[in-house]
Design a protein around this motif. Sequence first.
Motif, mmCIF file in Angstrom:
data_model
loop_
_atom_site.group_PDB
_atom_site.id
_atom_site.type_symbol
_atom_site.label_atom_id
_atom_site.label_comp_id
_atom_site.label_asym_id
_atom_site.label_seq_id
_atom_site.Cartn_x
_atom_site.Cartn_y
_atom_site.Cartn_z
ATOM 1 N N THR A 73 0.872 -1.211 0.210
ATOM 2 C CA THR A 73 0.052 -0.088 0.021
ATOM 3 C C THR A 73 0.837 1.364 0.018
ATOM 4 O O THR A 73 1.827 1.096 0.616
ATOM 5 C CB THR A 73 -0.984 -0.037 1.326
ATOM 6 N N GLY A 74 0.147 2.431 -0.586
ATOM 7 C CA GLY A 74 0.991 3.539 -0.787
ATOM 8 C C GLY A 74 0.068 4.692 -0.012
ATOM 9 O O GLY A 74 -0.932 4.420 0.518
ATOM 10 N N ASN A 75 0.366 5.828 -0.177
ATOM 11 C CA ASN A 75 -0.351 7.043 0.402
ATOM 12 C C ASN A 75 -1.758 7.320 -0.472
ATOM 13 O O ASN A 75 -2.777 7.643 0.381
ATOM 14 C CB ASN A 75 0.430 8.418 0.458
ATOM 15 N N HIS A 76 -1.628 6.937 -1.794
ATOM 16 C CA HIS A 76 -2.846 7.401 -2.703
ATOM 17 C C HIS A 76 -3.883 6.203 -2.433
ATOM 18 O O HIS A 76 -5.113 6.133 -2.960
ATOM 19 C CB HIS A 76 -2.453 7.500 -4.061
ATOM 20 N N ASP A 77 -3.452 5.018 -2.001
ATOM 21 C CA ASP A 77 -4.297 3.908 -1.800
ATOM 22 C C ASP A 77 -4.407 3.395 -0.273
ATOM 23 O O ASP A 77 -4.335 2.430 -0.020
ATOM 24 C CB ASP A 77 -4.062 2.648 -2.747
ATOM 25 N N GLU A 78 -3.994 4.363 0.599
ATOM 26 C CA GLU A 78 -3.880 3.959 1.927
ATOM 27 C C GLU A 78 -5.123 3.475 2.727
ATOM 28 O O GLU A 78 -4.956 2.779 3.502
ATOM 29 C CB GLU A 78 -3.604 5.449 2.748
ATOM 30 N N GLY A 111 7.234 4.349 0.522
ATOM 31 C CA GLY A 111 8.219 5.464 0.882
ATOM 32 C C GLY A 111 7.578 6.538 1.237
ATOM 33 O O GLY A 111 8.071 7.558 1.750
ATOM 34 N N ASP A 112 6.189 6.765 1.557
ATOM 35 C CA ASP A 112 5.454 7.901 1.747
ATOM 36 C C ASP A 112 5.744 8.031 3.414
ATOM 37 O O ASP A 112 5.289 9.135 3.854
ATOM 38 C CB ASP A 112 3.964 7.708 1.591
ATOM 39 N N VAL A 113 6.190 7.133 3.999
ATOM 40 C CA VAL A 113 6.517 7.504 5.485
ATOM 41 C C VAL A 113 7.501 8.602 5.691
ATOM 42 O O VAL A 113 7.583 8.929 6.605
ATOM 43 C CB VAL A 113 6.909 6.243 6.019
ATOM 44 N N PHE A 114 8.409 8.895 4.576
ATOM 45 C CA PHE A 114 9.301 9.710 4.675
ATOM 46 C C PHE A 114 9.008 11.175 4.311
ATOM 47 O O PHE A 114 9.564 12.255 4.328
ATOM 48 C CB PHE A 114 10.617 9.446 3.873
ATOM 49 N N ASP A 115 7.632 11.045 3.796
ATOM 50 C CA ASP A 115 6.984 12.495 3.340
ATOM 51 C C ASP A 115 6.347 13.214 4.391
ATOM 52 O O ASP A 115 5.517 13.009 4.951
ATOM 53 C CB ASP A 115 6.112 12.111 2.214
ATOM 54 N N LYS A 176 18.855 9.124 0.578
ATOM 55 C CA LYS A 176 19.792 8.984 1.418
ATOM 56 C C LYS A 176 19.109 8.469 2.847
ATOM 57 O O LYS A 176 19.676 7.479 3.533
ATOM 58 C CB LYS A 176 20.361 10.290 1.756
ATOM 59 N N THR A 177 17.896 8.872 3.105
ATOM 60 C CA THR A 177 17.260 8.320 4.367
ATOM 61 C C THR A 177 17.009 6.833 4.149
ATOM 62 O O THR A 177 16.901 5.987 5.350
ATOM 63 C CB THR A 177 15.989 8.982 4.761
ATOM 64 N N ALA A 178 16.154 6.308 3.014
ATOM 65 C CA ALA A 178 15.935 5.063 2.772
ATOM 66 C C ALA A 178 17.220 4.232 2.896
ATOM 67 O O ALA A 178 17.266 3.089 3.505
ATOM 68 C CB ALA A 178 15.259 4.858 1.562
ATOM 69 N N ALA A 179 18.188 4.596 2.240
ATOM 70 C CA ALA A 179 19.552 3.830 2.182
ATOM 71 C C ALA A 179 20.180 3.659 3.487
ATOM 72 O O ALA A 179 20.592 2.778 3.917
ATOM 73 C CB ALA A 179 20.615 4.415 1.147
ATOM 74 N N ASP A 180 20.130 4.832 4.289
ATOM 75 C CA ASP A 180 20.985 4.533 5.603
ATOM 76 C C ASP A 180 19.967 3.583 6.561
ATOM 77 O O ASP A 180 20.565 3.036 7.461
ATOM 78 C CB ASP A 180 20.848 6.164 6.192
ATOM 79 N N LEU A 181 18.674 3.763 6.716
ATOM 80 C CA LEU A 181 17.819 3.003 7.264
ATOM 81 C C LEU A 181 17.869 1.531 6.915
ATOM 82 O O LEU A 181 18.283 0.574 7.851
ATOM 83 C CB LEU A 181 16.266 3.351 7.273
ATOM 84 N N ALA A 182 18.096 1.319 5.418
ATOM 85 C CA ALA A 182 18.449 -0.144 5.261
ATOM 86 C C ALA A 182 19.695 -0.784 5.482
ATOM 87 O O ALA A 182 19.689 -1.597 5.981
ATOM 88 C CB ALA A 182 18.331 -0.062 3.668
ATOM 89 N N ILE A 183 20.758 0.063 5.500
ATOM 90 C CA ILE A 183 22.110 -0.222 6.025
ATOM 91 C C ILE A 183 22.074 -0.614 7.554
ATOM 92 O O ILE A 183 22.681 -1.569 8.061
ATOM 93 C CB ILE A 183 23.274 0.737 5.796
ATOM 94 N N CYS A 192 11.717 1.433 -3.288
ATOM 95 C CA CYS A 192 10.780 2.180 -2.979
ATOM 96 C C CYS A 192 10.199 2.686 -4.261
ATOM 97 O O CYS A 192 10.472 2.406 -5.324
ATOM 98 C CB CYS A 192 11.330 3.263 -2.507
ATOM 99 N N GLY A 193 8.875 3.421 -4.097
ATOM 100 C CA GLY A 193 8.346 4.176 -5.201
ATOM 101 C C GLY A 193 8.099 5.545 -4.827
ATOM 102 O O GLY A 193 9.025 6.280 -4.329
ATOM 103 N N HIS A 194 7.076 6.135 -4.786
ATOM 104 C CA HIS A 194 6.435 7.493 -4.191
ATOM 105 C C HIS A 194 6.748 8.672 -5.036
ATOM 106 O O HIS A 194 6.146 9.492 -5.356
ATOM 107 C CB HIS A 194 6.897 7.636 -2.741
#
Length: 298
Positions: A73-78, A111-115, A176-183, A192-194
């Motif tokens: 699920t994403g933000n437009h289909d939350e 990825g909308d969690v970062f928005d 960068k945020t997504a990559a840092d959290l993954a590491i 991700c998408g978004h």
Amino acid sequence: MAVISDVHLGTYGCHADELIAYLNSIQPKKLILNGDIIDIWQFSKRYFPPSHLKVLRKIIGMASRGTEVYYITGNHDEMLRKFSDTSMGNFKISNKLVLNLDGKKAWIFHGDVFDVSIQNAKWLAKLGGYGYDLLIVINSFVNWWLVKMGREKYSLSKRIKNSVKSAVKYINNFEKTAADLAIENGYDYVICGHIHQPKKEIYENKNGSCTYLNSGDWVENLTALEYSFKRWKIYHYNHDRLSPFFVDEDLKEMDMNELIASITDKEVDVEDVTEDYLDDAEETPNTKTLDNQGLSQD
């Protein structure tokens, strides 16, 4: 495996026909729908053309024929998040997904969690969504005239994103945020998408490295992610639609030993394989002629 996101069915900017053509060209074991497939934010009974419905039918048909379909699920289909962890045969709905791909861990989420705008001012994000859809409609008319005049198509939204420093900064921070959290969590891939920005890049920090991947969208870029032969590729419909699914620049650079190893997980000496084949051929010679194979000599 294939990953698509940000299709936005139910909006004027969606390229449903192109997506159907793409889905008809592949037979993945897994199909990941990484959010914003149906645009419930802008859903209207007045606009949901047959081609958009065909996309849904195609996806359901793929699931019925054995493809594992994961709807993240994403933000437009939350609204579908209330059905998270629901499973119907090969069709599964979830908010995030972790897969083991040939011994490596892939972390997949929209990825909308970062928005921040979505988290703190959803009304503003929805208003921006309507504005974006209007811009896409205007852009379609502009491109229609450009094509008539024999000129290349032009993306107004890309131009705006690339010229506005705050938009560029937001995209860079997102990645960068997504990559840092993954590491930090020990994932080899983060997918991700978004943000509608297809990308494949290796990120490194003091704690390690991971591969950041974004599937882009089917509104502007018409892109997807494909995983085969232990490698990721960004599929671009406008450039790759006439190319076979397996064509990959990475594969072109692989020698035969690497290719066999990628499939079998074993190092194989091509010379030994060739010698074994020739020995077998000498022991059991092929006595068929062109005539008795049913082939013409013309």
